[in-house]
Enzyme design. Structure first.
Site, PDB file in Angstrom:
ATOM      1  CG  HIS A 102      34.894  30.686  46.234  1.00 42.23           C
ATOM      2  ND1 HIS A 102      35.017  31.496  47.339  1.00 42.23           N
ATOM      3  CD2 HIS A 102      34.958  29.410  46.701  1.00 42.23           C
ATOM      4  CE1 HIS A 102      35.145  30.745  48.425  1.00 42.23           C
ATOM      5  NE2 HIS A 102      35.115  29.484  48.058  1.00 42.23           N
ATOM      6  CG  HIS A 127      36.799  30.062  36.711  1.00 40.39           C
ATOM      7  ND1 HIS A 127      37.640  29.022  36.409  1.00 40.39           N
ATOM      8  CD2 HIS A 127      37.588  31.030  37.223  1.00 40.39           C
ATOM      9  CE1 HIS A 127      38.883  29.352  36.718  1.00 40.39           C
ATOM     10  NE2 HIS A 127      38.877  30.582  37.219  1.00 40.39           N
ATOM     11  CG  HIS A 129      38.689  35.512  38.514  1.00 41.01           C
ATOM     12  ND1 HIS A 129      38.709  35.108  39.823  1.00 41.01           N
ATOM     13  CD2 HIS A 129      39.132  34.454  37.795  1.00 41.01           C
ATOM     14  CE1 HIS A 129      39.150  33.858  39.908  1.00 41.01           C
ATOM     15  NE2 HIS A 129      39.411  33.439  38.675  1.00 41.01           N
ATOM     16  CG  HIS A 146      41.080  32.123  34.621  1.00 41.63           C
ATOM     17  ND1 HIS A 146      41.278  32.252  35.990  1.00 41.63           N
ATOM     18  CD2 HIS A 146      41.689  33.188  34.047  1.00 41.63           C
ATOM     19  CE1 HIS A 146      41.980  33.361  36.212  1.00 41.63           C
ATOM     20  NE2 HIS A 146      42.239  33.934  35.052  1.00 41.63           N
ATOM     21  CB  THR A 209      44.293  32.538  40.645  1.00 41.23           C
ATOM     22  OG1 THR A 209      42.950  32.227  40.275  1.00 41.23           O
ATOM     23  CG2 THR A 209      45.183  32.607  39.411  1.00 41.23           C
ATOM     24  CB  THR A 210      41.228  29.750  44.144  1.00 43.94           C
ATOM     25  OG1 THR A 210      41.194  28.554  43.363  1.00 43.94           O
ATOM     26  CG2 THR A 210      40.557  30.884  43.371  1.00 43.94           C
TER      27      THR A 210
END
Length: 260
Positions: A102, A127, A129, A146, A209-210
């Site tokens: 992801h 990680h 996005h 993040h 957020t996941t």
């Protein structure tokens, strides 16, 4: 109108185990656990029938994704340029960078300490996005990073950093190299060097957020952005692009600015 409540939101402990890859070895087989947590055996996506609007119905463990009232990310108001974030990092941190399906995630080795606002925390993982999950007055950045921290009880503080296309940023070279390695890779990150020089910030109560979208997460999003070179963004986007949850309603929450 955004009000300015207490300076430190109350936290609900979120199990740190949800955040980790399988150890910090140099294994070339990254765990399937997602960037913020989740069940490696479950299937979710950023598109289609398994996308964000369906997460809450995929499994009972993900119900908070649709029923929660303090979800992240959110749309942030215009910057106020207040006081700097009180953050003291322990220096460069070693760990493993790997693609977990992801996002590309750096998982820190033990001993990575950070002091934020007087709280002793340890850096769990980092990680990205592409583009950003948080928006500012409805506008997204090119990417968002993040930095996930936990205290001794497992309560989470996430420092969010927005990134725009611009000058090459050598502080991110090691992480980007891990994104292009195709397997687990030893990496070193320097939290202090990776943050913008000016550190005024927003604070609010939010969530992962996941999936499973667990709440009780303290969010600190820096107002100033970093720049990444076009080549660096291209390498990250080659791994994952549009791995973004849409902004969630603010509801009854307030955003706290770092006003001096």
């Amino acid at each position: 109108m955004h009000r300015f409540p207490r300076s430190t939101p109350s936290l609900v402990a979120v199990p740190v185990a949800l955040l980790l890859l399988a150890g910090c070895s140099s294994s070339s087989e990254p765990d399937a656990a997602d960037a913020h947590g989740g069940d490696p055996g479950s299937v979710w996506s950023y598109t289609g029938d398994e996308g964000p609007s369906h997460w809450g119905a995929l499994t009972s463990e993900y119900g908070t994704c649709s029923s929660g009232e303090e979800q992240s990310p959110i749309d942030l108001p215009a910057p106020k340029r207040g006081a700097a974030l009180d953050l003291q990092a322990s220096g460069p941190v070693e760990g493993i960078t790997a693609d977990n399906g992801h996002t590309v995630q750096f998982t820190a080795a033990d001993g990575a300490r950070t002091r934020i606002g007087g709280d002793d925390l340890h850096l769990v993982q980092l990680h990205f996005h592409a583009g950003s999950e948080h928006t500012v007055e409805g506008e997204a950045a090119d990417a968002e990073f993040h930095f996930v921290h936990a205290d001794e009880d497992g309560a989470l503080t996430v420092v969010g950093v927005l990134a725009d296309r611009g000058a090459h940023n050598p502080a991110y070279d090691s992480f980007v190299a891990g994104a292009t390695a195709g397997a687990g890779r030893e990496s070193t990150v320097d939290l202090d060097a990776m943050l913008p020089e000016a550190r005024s910030h927003y604070r609010y109560d939010g969530s992962l957020t996941t999936p499973p979208c667990s709440e009780g997460v303290r969010w600190i999003v820096l107002e100033d952005r970093i720049e990444l070179g076009a080549d660096q963004l291209a390498d990250l986007e080659a791994a994952h692009v549009e791995n973004v949850r849409p902004v969630q309603p603010l509801g009854d929450r307030t955003v706290d600015y770092s006003l001096a």
